[in-house]
Design a protein around this motif. Structure first.
Motif, PDB file in Angstrom:
ATOM      1  N   LYS A 167     -34.138  40.073  30.897  1.00 17.69           N
ATOM      2  CA  LYS A 167     -33.837  41.346  30.640  1.00 17.69           C
ATOM      3  C   LYS A 167     -35.313  42.350  30.338  1.00 17.69           C
ATOM      4  O   LYS A 167     -35.396  43.394  30.938  1.00 17.69           O
ATOM      5  CB  LYS A 167     -32.937  41.668  29.401  1.00 17.69           C
ATOM      6  N   SER A 168     -36.093  41.642  29.420  1.00 17.88           N
ATOM      7  CA  SER A 168     -37.160  42.559  28.918  1.00 17.88           C
ATOM      8  C   SER A 168     -38.286  42.684  30.196  1.00 17.88           C
ATOM      9  O   SER A 168     -38.952  43.786  30.399  1.00 17.88           O
ATOM     10  CB  SER A 168     -37.975  41.596  27.832  1.00 17.88           C
ATOM     11  N   ARG A 206     -39.451  46.295  32.422  1.00 17.70           N
ATOM     12  CA  ARG A 206     -40.928  46.320  32.550  1.00 17.70           C
ATOM     13  C   ARG A 206     -41.327  46.635  33.831  1.00 17.70           C
ATOM     14  O   ARG A 206     -42.118  47.302  34.223  1.00 17.70           O
ATOM     15  CB  ARG A 206     -41.808  45.606  31.582  1.00 17.70           C
ATOM     16  N   ARG A 239     -38.694  54.740  14.231  1.00 15.38           N
ATOM     17  CA  ARG A 239     -39.542  53.866  14.368  1.00 15.38           C
ATOM     18  C   ARG A 239     -40.507  54.085  15.670  1.00 15.38           C
ATOM     19  O   ARG A 239     -41.658  53.714  15.409  1.00 15.38           O
ATOM     20  CB  ARG A 239     -38.828  52.495  14.379  1.00 15.38           C
ATOM     21  N   ALA A 261     -41.300  44.642  19.321  1.00 17.10           N
ATOM     22  CA  ALA A 261     -41.872  44.752  20.732  1.00 17.10           C
ATOM     23  C   ALA A 261     -41.690  45.944  21.368  1.00 17.10           C
ATOM     24  O   ALA A 261     -42.491  46.535  22.154  1.00 17.10           O
ATOM     25  CB  ALA A 261     -41.533  43.629  21.399  1.00 17.10           C
ATOM     26  N   GLN A 262     -40.569  46.474  20.922  1.00 17.13           N
ATOM     27  CA  GLN A 262     -39.926  48.045  21.514  1.00 17.13           C
ATOM     28  C   GLN A 262     -40.977  49.050  20.998  1.00 17.13           C
ATOM     29  O   GLN A 262     -41.610  49.808  21.784  1.00 17.13           O
ATOM     30  CB  GLN A 262     -38.575  48.242  21.057  1.00 17.13           C
ATOM     31  N   LYS A 291     -29.732  46.072  15.423  1.00 19.34           N
ATOM     32  CA  LYS A 291     -29.466  45.600  16.700  1.00 19.34           C
ATOM     33  C   LYS A 291     -28.094  46.401  17.270  1.00 19.34           C
ATOM     34  O   LYS A 291     -27.650  47.542  16.684  1.00 19.34           O
ATOM     35  CB  LYS A 291     -29.398  44.180  16.958  1.00 19.34           C
ATOM     36  N   ARG A 330     -42.997  39.379  21.213  1.00 13.98           N
ATOM     37  CA  ARG A 330     -42.949  39.028  22.746  1.00 13.98           C
ATOM     38  C   ARG A 330     -43.973  40.093  23.394  1.00 13.98           C
ATOM     39  O   ARG A 330     -44.245  41.361  23.210  1.00 13.98           O
ATOM     40  CB  ARG A 330     -41.495  39.284  23.552  1.00 13.98           C
ATOM     41  N   ARG A 359     -36.346  53.294  23.740  1.00 17.92           N
ATOM     42  CA  ARG A 359     -37.499  53.415  23.164  1.00 17.92           C
ATOM     43  C   ARG A 359     -38.867  53.470  24.050  1.00 17.92           C
ATOM     44  O   ARG A 359     -39.742  53.979  23.848  1.00 17.92           O
ATOM     45  CB  ARG A 359     -37.644  52.370  22.017  1.00 17.92           C
ATOM     46  N   GLU A 362     -34.080  42.826  10.563  1.00 23.63           N
ATOM     47  CA  GLU A 362     -33.944  43.541  11.863  1.00 23.63           C
ATOM     48  C   GLU A 362     -32.903  43.276  12.441  1.00 23.63           C
ATOM     49  O   GLU A 362     -32.481  44.240  13.129  1.00 23.63           O
ATOM     50  CB  GLU A 362     -35.233  43.179  12.537  1.00 23.63           C
ATOM     51  N   VAL A 408     -35.480  36.712  18.026  1.00 23.39           N
ATOM     52  CA  VAL A 408     -34.785  37.775  17.024  1.00 23.39           C
ATOM     53  C   VAL A 408     -33.227  37.761  17.900  1.00 23.39           C
ATOM     54  O   VAL A 408     -32.560  38.193  17.043  1.00 23.39           O
ATOM     55  CB  VAL A 408     -35.706  38.930  17.267  1.00 23.39           C
ATOM     56  N   ASP A 409     -33.214  37.811  19.055  1.00 24.17           N
ATOM     57  CA  ASP A 409     -31.822  37.973  19.705  1.00 24.17           C
ATOM     58  C   ASP A 409     -31.021  36.797  19.689  1.00 24.17           C
ATOM     59  O   ASP A 409     -29.734  36.749  20.038  1.00 24.17           O
ATOM     60  CB  ASP A 409     -32.043  38.512  21.007  1.00 24.17           C
ATOM     61  N   THR A 439     -33.768  48.980  24.386  1.00 25.39           N
ATOM     62  CA  THR A 439     -34.986  48.830  25.177  1.00 25.39           C
ATOM     63  C   THR A 439     -35.481  49.961  26.050  1.00 25.39           C
ATOM     64  O   THR A 439     -36.465  50.688  26.125  1.00 25.39           O
ATOM     65  CB  THR A 439     -35.152  47.676  25.774  1.00 25.39           C
ATOM     66  N   ALA A 445     -41.890  44.138  12.763  1.00 28.97           N
ATOM     67  CA  ALA A 445     -42.318  43.318  13.911  1.00 28.97           C
ATOM     68  C   ALA A 445     -41.174  43.817  15.056  1.00 28.97           C
ATOM     69  O   ALA A 445     -40.426  43.199  15.297  1.00 28.97           O
ATOM     70  CB  ALA A 445     -42.109  41.937  13.654  1.00 28.97           C
TER      71      ALA A 445
HETATM   72  C1  S3P Z   1     -37.059  43.600  23.051  1.00 36.31           C
HETATM   73  C2  S3P Z   1     -37.293  43.576  22.017  1.00 36.31           C
HETATM   74  C3  S3P Z   1     -36.538  43.265  20.903  1.00 36.31           C
HETATM   75  C4  S3P Z   1     -35.256  42.787  21.274  1.00 36.31           C
HETATM   76  C5  S3P Z   1     -34.609  43.604  22.397  1.00 36.31           C
HETATM   77  C6  S3P Z   1     -35.561  43.357  23.677  1.00 36.31           C
HETATM   78  C7  S3P Z   1     -37.894  44.195  24.328  1.00 36.31           C
HETATM   79  O1  S3P Z   1     -36.210  44.562  20.199  1.00 36.31           O
HETATM   80  O2  S3P Z   1     -34.451  42.685  20.379  1.00 36.31           O
HETATM   81  O3  S3P Z   1     -33.214  42.854  22.894  1.00 36.31           O
HETATM   82  O4  S3P Z   1     -37.673  43.840  25.513  1.00 36.31           O
HETATM   83  O5  S3P Z   1     -39.099  44.741  23.860  1.00 36.31           O
HETATM   84  P1  S3P Z   1     -37.122  44.908  18.752  1.00 36.31           P
HETATM   85  O6  S3P Z   1     -38.700  45.072  19.599  1.00 36.31           O
HETATM   86  O7  S3P Z   1     -36.572  46.022  18.139  1.00 36.31           O
HETATM   87  O8  S3P Z   1     -36.997  43.693  18.081  1.00 36.31           O
END
Ligand code: S3P
Length: 449
Positions: free
Chosen positions: A31-32, A36, A136, A178-179, A357, A204, A108, A353, A329-330, A105, A176
């Protein structure tokens, strides 16, 4: 779920023991990485081809938003996706609100993109997304010159007025995330000068890998405190790419745990992304005694991938090192299910965190697992779980467990149901399509083999 009309559309389902999981399955794209690929493809000049894109609702929300801002995005008959980009700086003013559905995701990261373009965009989302904190990303992005009008508490719906002359940021991440990191970096793409993100705890790194892949000038250095310092040169020219998306380890996680806890299982899950910033669940499960073997380790789209052979195992509870939290984290909801079947106690900490979610995953999983017969204590930042020692949970049939529009709660409790004595009724399976549309199909095929 709040209103009566929502209740009417809920799709409940009972998951119960169907025997061991066997054979081979293949999980859909990450998914991430899928989000992107669409975003950066839409900002390159020319045509990007994406193979293995996750066709889940969250990614489709990103695609719809990028189309609304000028990109052409089409699915080919063979399943590949073609993205014709507008170039960095070329995003167009959308004519209506951008509907982000359930996807944090999309919201943000796109807030970051819009912040450095001279356009205005209104972001809306579903009941779950509308509760999630956007402060944030509003905090750092406001410093670029972009302006935000959010619903009280820094929530959706919100309007972003992008800066016409954005200022580059140096930003040290207070959480912490990644978003947040990605939102600041994406804003930096159309900003003159160097944008710097300092990341004390690594998260990530798909944005960094992919920005480089698209030709951006991005460097990563470790400073004297051990923090990652990421520098991106702005006014970048992105070159279109051919991308193969590896399978999502966060989706594979449900089948890994199911195969470990359903007696007699022996399952191969193909094409699982094993980026070290994502794959800590598999290490934790191995420490608990899980048999997870990596077959045919290879590279797909610049990311490490393997097939995982998972055999039913006797698990033992452990103290999970809080240092691994960002790299899984997920995956905590499904780890809690594994812990509920282990011998002895599992202690998790540092999970604050999880409370922000798609749902408050600490409380929601505590309630759901208790309802299914598990012994669970909730702390401020985690759960303490005393496992059954291998026996399936009693189950939850009299009253469905509440999933609160959270796909990972629904899938975790489905897995608990597969290993349970009496079955688990999940109140709503619809949110599963946000990240893993073929989840129920793959359960059917793995239990039919
Ligand atoms: C993601 C980052 C994570 C994760 C989300 C996907 C991303 O969130 O929980 O499912 O693709 O950057 P956070 O960055 O808020 O921890």
């Amino acid at each position: 779920m709040s209103s009566h009309s929502d209740l009417a559309q809920m799709r409940p389902r009972r998951f119960s023991a169907q025997g061991p999981l066997k054979g081979r399955i293949r999980v859909p794209g990450d998914k991430s990485i899928s989000h992107r690929s669409i975003m950066l493809g839409a900002l390159a000049v020319g045509e990007t081809r994406v193979t293995g894109l996750l066709e889940g609702e969250d990614v489709l929300s990103t695609a719809a938003a990028m189309r609304a801002m000028g990109a052409t995005i089409e699915r080919q008959a063979n399943g590949d996706w073609l993205v014709a980009g507008v170039g960095v700086g070329g995003l167009l003013q959308p004519t209506g609100a951008l509907d982000m559905g359930n996807s944090g995701t999309s919201t943000r990261l796109l807030m970051g993109l819009v912040a450095s373009h001279p356009i205005t965009a209104c972001f809306v989302g579903d009941a779950s997304l509308s509760k999630r904190p956007m402060g944030r990303v509003i905090d750092p992005l406001s410093q670029t010159g972009a302006r935000f009008t959010a619903y009280p508490g820094g929530r959706l719906p919100l309007i972003v007025e992008g800066a016409a002359t954005p200022v580059p940021l140096t930003y040290r991440l207070p959480v912490a995330s990644a978003q947040v990191k990605s939102a600041v970096l994406l804003a930096g793409l159309n900003t003159p000068g160097v944008t710097t993100v300092i990341e004390p705890i690594p998260t990530r790194d798909h944005s960094e890998r992919m920005l480089r892949g698209f030709g951006a000038d991005l460097s990563v250095e470790i400073d004297s405190d051990g923090a990652r310092v990421i520098r991106l040169s702005g006014e970048a020219e992105l070159k279109p790419q051919t991308i193969t998306v590896p399978g999502d380890p966060s989706s594979a996680a449900f089948f890994v745990v199911a195969a470990l806890i359903v007696p007699g299982s022996d399952l191969v899950i193909e094409n699982v992304g094993l980026n070290p910033t994502r794959a800590a669940l598999f290490d934790v499960l191995r420490l608990m005694g899980g048999s997870i073997e990596e077959l045919d380790r290879r590279d797909v789209g610049g990311e490490p991938v393997a097939d995982l052979r998972v055999r039913a195992s006797t698990l033992t509870g452990i103290d999970v090192d809080p240092a691994v939290v960002p790299s899984m984290v997920d995956e905590f909801p499904v780890l809690f299910v594994a812990a509920a079947h282990a011998q002895g106690r599992t202690v998790t900490r540092g999970l604050e965190e999880l409370r922000v979610k798609e749902s408050d995953r600490i409380t929601v999983m505590r309630v759901a697992l208790e309802q299914a017969g598990a012994r669970v204590q909730e702390t401020e930042d985690g759960l303490i779980i005393d496992g059954t020692g291998g026996e399936g949970l009693r189950g939850a049939n009299n009253q469905p467990v509440a999933t609160h529009l959270d796909h990972r709660i629904a899938m975790s409790m489905a897995v608990a149901g597969l290993a349970s004595q009496g079955g688990v009724e999940v109140d709503d399976t619809r949110p599963i399509t946000t990240s893993f549309p073929v989840f129920e199909q793959l359960i059917a095929s793995a239990t039919a083999a």
